[in-house]
Structures are given as C-alpha cells and as structure tokens.
Design a protein around this motif. Structure first.
Motif, PDB file in Angstrom:
ATOM      1  N   ARG A 131      49.422  66.028  65.051  1.00 24.28           N
ATOM      2  CA  ARG A 131      48.516  67.021  65.403  1.00 24.28           C
ATOM      3  C   ARG A 131      48.450  68.343  64.636  1.00 24.28           C
ATOM      4  O   ARG A 131      47.588  68.845  63.847  1.00 24.28           O
ATOM      5  CB  ARG A 131      48.089  67.195  66.951  1.00 24.28           C
ATOM      6  N   TRP A 132      49.773  68.901  64.710  1.00 21.91           N
ATOM      7  CA  TRP A 132      49.912  70.239  64.070  1.00 21.91           C
ATOM      8  C   TRP A 132      49.990  70.056  62.838  1.00 21.91           C
ATOM      9  O   TRP A 132      49.641  70.975  62.085  1.00 21.91           O
ATOM     10  CB  TRP A 132      51.109  70.879  64.950  1.00 21.91           C
ATOM     11  N   LEU A 133      50.559  69.046  62.249  1.00 24.51           N
ATOM     12  CA  LEU A 133      50.679  68.925  60.904  1.00 24.51           C
ATOM     13  C   LEU A 133      49.212  68.910  60.164  1.00 24.51           C
ATOM     14  O   LEU A 133      49.022  69.305  59.235  1.00 24.51           O
ATOM     15  CB  LEU A 133      51.475  67.649  60.392  1.00 24.51           C
ATOM     16  N   ALA A 134      48.558  67.977  60.937  1.00 23.46           N
ATOM     17  CA  ALA A 134      46.962  67.868  60.803  1.00 23.46           C
ATOM     18  C   ALA A 134      46.125  69.289  60.622  1.00 23.46           C
ATOM     19  O   ALA A 134      45.613  69.612  59.529  1.00 23.46           O
ATOM     20  CB  ALA A 134      46.395  66.881  61.433  1.00 23.46           C
ATOM     21  N   TYR A 135      46.516  69.936  61.563  1.00 29.32           N
ATOM     22  CA  TYR A 135      46.014  71.151  61.494  1.00 29.32           C
ATOM     23  C   TYR A 135      46.355  72.137  60.520  1.00 29.32           C
ATOM     24  O   TYR A 135      45.757  72.703  59.623  1.00 29.32           O
ATOM     25  CB  TYR A 135      46.325  72.115  62.968  1.00 29.32           C
ATOM     26  N   MET A 136      47.594  71.944  59.949  1.00 31.34           N
ATOM     27  CA  MET A 136      48.228  72.814  58.860  1.00 31.34           C
ATOM     28  C   MET A 136      47.560  72.457  57.650  1.00 31.34           C
ATOM     29  O   MET A 136      47.543  73.120  56.623  1.00 31.34           O
ATOM     30  CB  MET A 136      49.577  72.699  58.855  1.00 31.34           C
ATOM     31  N   VAL A 137      47.082  71.229  57.446  1.00 27.40           N
ATOM     32  CA  VAL A 137      46.464  70.754  56.335  1.00 27.40           C
ATOM     33  C   VAL A 137      44.923  70.762  56.328  1.00 27.40           C
ATOM     34  O   VAL A 137      44.426  71.453  55.388  1.00 27.40           O
ATOM     35  CB  VAL A 137      46.770  69.080  55.910  1.00 27.40           C
ATOM     36  N   LEU A 138      44.293  70.914  57.511  1.00 24.42           N
ATOM     37  CA  LEU A 138      42.774  71.183  57.682  1.00 24.42           C
ATOM     38  C   LEU A 138      42.471  72.486  57.496  1.00 24.42           C
ATOM     39  O   LEU A 138      41.607  72.643  56.813  1.00 24.42           O
ATOM     40  CB  LEU A 138      42.342  70.348  58.951  1.00 24.42           C
ATOM     41  N   ASN A 139      43.170  73.270  57.951  1.00 24.40           N
ATOM     42  CA  ASN A 139      42.836  74.830  57.772  1.00 24.40           C
ATOM     43  C   ASN A 139      42.521  75.247  56.410  1.00 24.40           C
ATOM     44  O   ASN A 139      41.428  75.605  56.153  1.00 24.40           O
ATOM     45  CB  ASN A 139      43.792  75.649  58.637  1.00 24.40           C
ATOM     46  N   SER A 165      39.659  68.525  44.534  1.00 25.76           N
ATOM     47  CA  SER A 165      40.941  68.183  45.111  1.00 25.76           C
ATOM     48  C   SER A 165      40.943  67.964  46.473  1.00 25.76           C
ATOM     49  O   SER A 165      41.500  67.165  47.273  1.00 25.76           O
ATOM     50  CB  SER A 165      42.164  69.332  44.636  1.00 25.76           C
ATOM     51  N   SER A 166      40.397  69.102  47.537  1.00 25.20           N
ATOM     52  CA  SER A 166      40.041  69.150  48.815  1.00 25.20           C
ATOM     53  C   SER A 166      39.546  67.849  49.199  1.00 25.20           C
ATOM     54  O   SER A 166      39.974  67.339  50.258  1.00 25.20           O
ATOM     55  CB  SER A 166      39.516  70.457  49.157  1.00 25.20           C
ATOM     56  N   GLU A 167      38.577  67.679  48.534  1.00 26.64           N
ATOM     57  CA  GLU A 167      37.603  66.294  48.999  1.00 26.64           C
ATOM     58  C   GLU A 167      38.524  65.180  48.849  1.00 26.64           C
ATOM     59  O   GLU A 167      38.384  64.197  49.856  1.00 26.64           O
ATOM     60  CB  GLU A 167      36.487  66.242  48.377  1.00 26.64           C
ATOM     61  N   ARG A 168      39.116  64.777  47.888  1.00 28.78           N
ATOM     62  CA  ARG A 168      40.035  63.666  47.854  1.00 28.78           C
ATOM     63  C   ARG A 168      41.146  63.793  49.076  1.00 28.78           C
ATOM     64  O   ARG A 168      41.456  62.590  49.702  1.00 28.78           O
ATOM     65  CB  ARG A 168      40.839  63.808  46.610  1.00 28.78           C
ATOM     66  N   THR A 169      41.817  64.824  49.314  1.00 33.35           N
ATOM     67  CA  THR A 169      42.533  64.864  50.452  1.00 33.35           C
ATOM     68  C   THR A 169      41.793  64.646  51.693  1.00 33.35           C
ATOM     69  O   THR A 169      42.260  63.750  52.607  1.00 33.35           O
ATOM     70  CB  THR A 169      43.394  66.414  50.663  1.00 33.35           C
ATOM     71  N   MET A 170      40.402  65.124  51.946  1.00 34.35           N
ATOM     72  CA  MET A 170      39.675  64.908  52.982  1.00 34.35           C
ATOM     73  C   MET A 170      39.346  63.387  53.363  1.00 34.35           C
ATOM     74  O   MET A 170      39.510  62.941  54.612  1.00 34.35           O
ATOM     75  CB  MET A 170      38.502  65.905  53.047  1.00 34.35           C
ATOM     76  N   ARG A 171      39.296  62.619  52.090  1.00 31.88           N
ATOM     77  CA  ARG A 171      38.910  61.250  52.248  1.00 31.88           C
ATOM     78  C   ARG A 171      40.230  60.564  52.909  1.00 31.88           C
ATOM     79  O   ARG A 171      39.553  59.514  53.530  1.00 31.88           O
ATOM     80  CB  ARG A 171      38.451  60.955  50.835  1.00 31.88           C
ATOM     81  N   GLY A 172      41.221  61.036  52.618  1.00 27.03           N
ATOM     82  CA  GLY A 172      42.439  60.073  53.112  1.00 27.03           C
ATOM     83  C   GLY A 172      42.368  60.783  54.625  1.00 27.03           C
ATOM     84  O   GLY A 172      42.686  59.745  55.669  1.00 27.03           O
ATOM     85  N   LEU A 173      42.250  61.921  55.017  1.00 25.95           N
ATOM     86  CA  LEU A 173      42.508  62.147  56.332  1.00 25.95           C
ATOM     87  C   LEU A 173      41.752  61.866  57.362  1.00 25.95           C
ATOM     88  O   LEU A 173      41.803  61.421  58.265  1.00 25.95           O
ATOM     89  CB  LEU A 173      42.602  63.685  56.455  1.00 25.95           C
ATOM     90  N   VAL A 174      40.179  61.658  56.958  1.00 20.72           N
ATOM     91  CA  VAL A 174      39.185  61.323  57.921  1.00 20.72           C
ATOM     92  C   VAL A 174      39.117  59.768  58.343  1.00 20.72           C
ATOM     93  O   VAL A 174      38.657  59.234  59.255  1.00 20.72           O
ATOM     94  CB  VAL A 174      37.963  61.491  57.188  1.00 20.72           C
ATOM     95  N   GLN A 175      40.256  58.915  57.539  1.00 19.22           N
ATOM     96  CA  GLN A 175      40.550  57.572  57.708  1.00 19.22           C
ATOM     97  C   GLN A 175      41.420  57.422  59.265  1.00 19.22           C
ATOM     98  O   GLN A 175      41.394  56.402  59.668  1.00 19.22           O
ATOM     99  CB  GLN A 175      41.246  57.017  56.724  1.00 19.22           C
TER     100      GLN A 175
END
Length: 174
Positions: A82-90, A111-121
C-alpha cells in the motif's frame, strides 16, 4: 470630423480595456501558479509521509493503523505494498496535473500513463486510487485505463486456442 476630446475618450476606453485584460491575465496566471504550488506542497508532504512509513516498520504499522484501520491484522507485506503504491501514485498524479497545465512535456505524461496501466491491474492498488484522496481527473483516468485493460483481457481470453482432450501436451500416441 473627430475632435481631440472624442479621440481622448476613445483612447481612454481602449486603455481601460487593455489594462483590465492584462490584470485578468495576470490574476489567472497567479491563481494557476498558486494552485500548482499548493498541489506540489501536498504531494511533497505525502511523499515524505510515505518515506517515513517505509523506512521504519513501526512507523508503517502506526500510519497504517491510522489511515487503514479497516485493514488491521492483514499481512505486513500488504501494508508495505500500500505504502509503496502511494509513493508511486503521488508523483503520477502530480505529473498528470503538471501536464494539464502545460508545465510538463507530453513524454512525461505518456510515461506516467504506461506506469498507470500496470498499476490499475492490481485490485488493491486500484482500490487505493478510487478510495483515497486523489483528484477526480486522476481517478477517472485510472478507471478508463482499467476498463481498457479489462476489455483487452476479455478479448484475449476469447481468442485463446481451445485445448482438445485428444491433443493434451505430454500425451503419447499409441
């Protein structure tokens, strides 16, 4: 014939309109700059909180108990995720905000959207995005990316080749 008095009145009117336009443009620019600085300050504060949580297991446990009281008793790795996700999402949300105002190049947003595509999975990360204090624009964009991923996944499953019982891998023809 235009008299000097009328010309002065017209010039004064033009001067007032130009001055008002300049004042309005400066006001809008300073308002946008103040909002960006405010947003940046909040993002930086959250990044500092995330770092403090991740540096010390006791801090993480205490912060997690404060913010995610409903998750108590879960695996400590879940808290860390969770906290690592917050650190990336912010920073991702900040990049989207910066791109919206034209302060970042399109490459940063891509680049941000490519990262977000992975995270939202990831269900747990997606739940954080939708249930925490991210902007409506960020949550909506993440929802769009997740929906696109789900639709793509459904199409891939539909196109997967069927495995027939008479052709299973490892079968020896007799």
């Amino acid at each position: 014939m235009i008299t000097a008095d009328w010309l002065n009145v017209v010039l004064a009117g033009v001067n007032i309109v130009v001055t008002a336009f300049i004042a309005l443009a400066v006001h809008r620019a300073s308002k946008r700059s103040a909002r960006m600085e405010h947003d940046r300050g909040i993002k930086d504060a959250w990044i500092n909180i995330d770092m403090a949580a991740l540096q010390d297991p006791d801090n993480m446990r205490l912060l997690d108990q404060l913010i995610h009281a409903d998750q108590q008793g879960t695996d400590p790795d879940a808290s860390r995720r969770r906290w690592l996700a917050y650190m990336v999402l912010n920073p991702l949300e900040a990049a989207g905000s910066g791109a919206k105002f034209g302060h970042l190049p399109d490459a940063v947003l891509d680049s941000s959207e490519r990262t977000m595509r992975g995270l939202v999975q990831h269900d747990d990360v997606y739940a954080l995005i939708q249930g925490f204090v991210y902007s409506m624009e960020f949550r909506a964009r993440c929802a769009e990316l997740r929906k696109a991923w789900q639709e793509d996944s459904a199409r891939l499953v539909q196109r997967a080749p069927a495995v027939h019982a008479d052709h299973l891998p490892g079968d020896v023809a007799g």
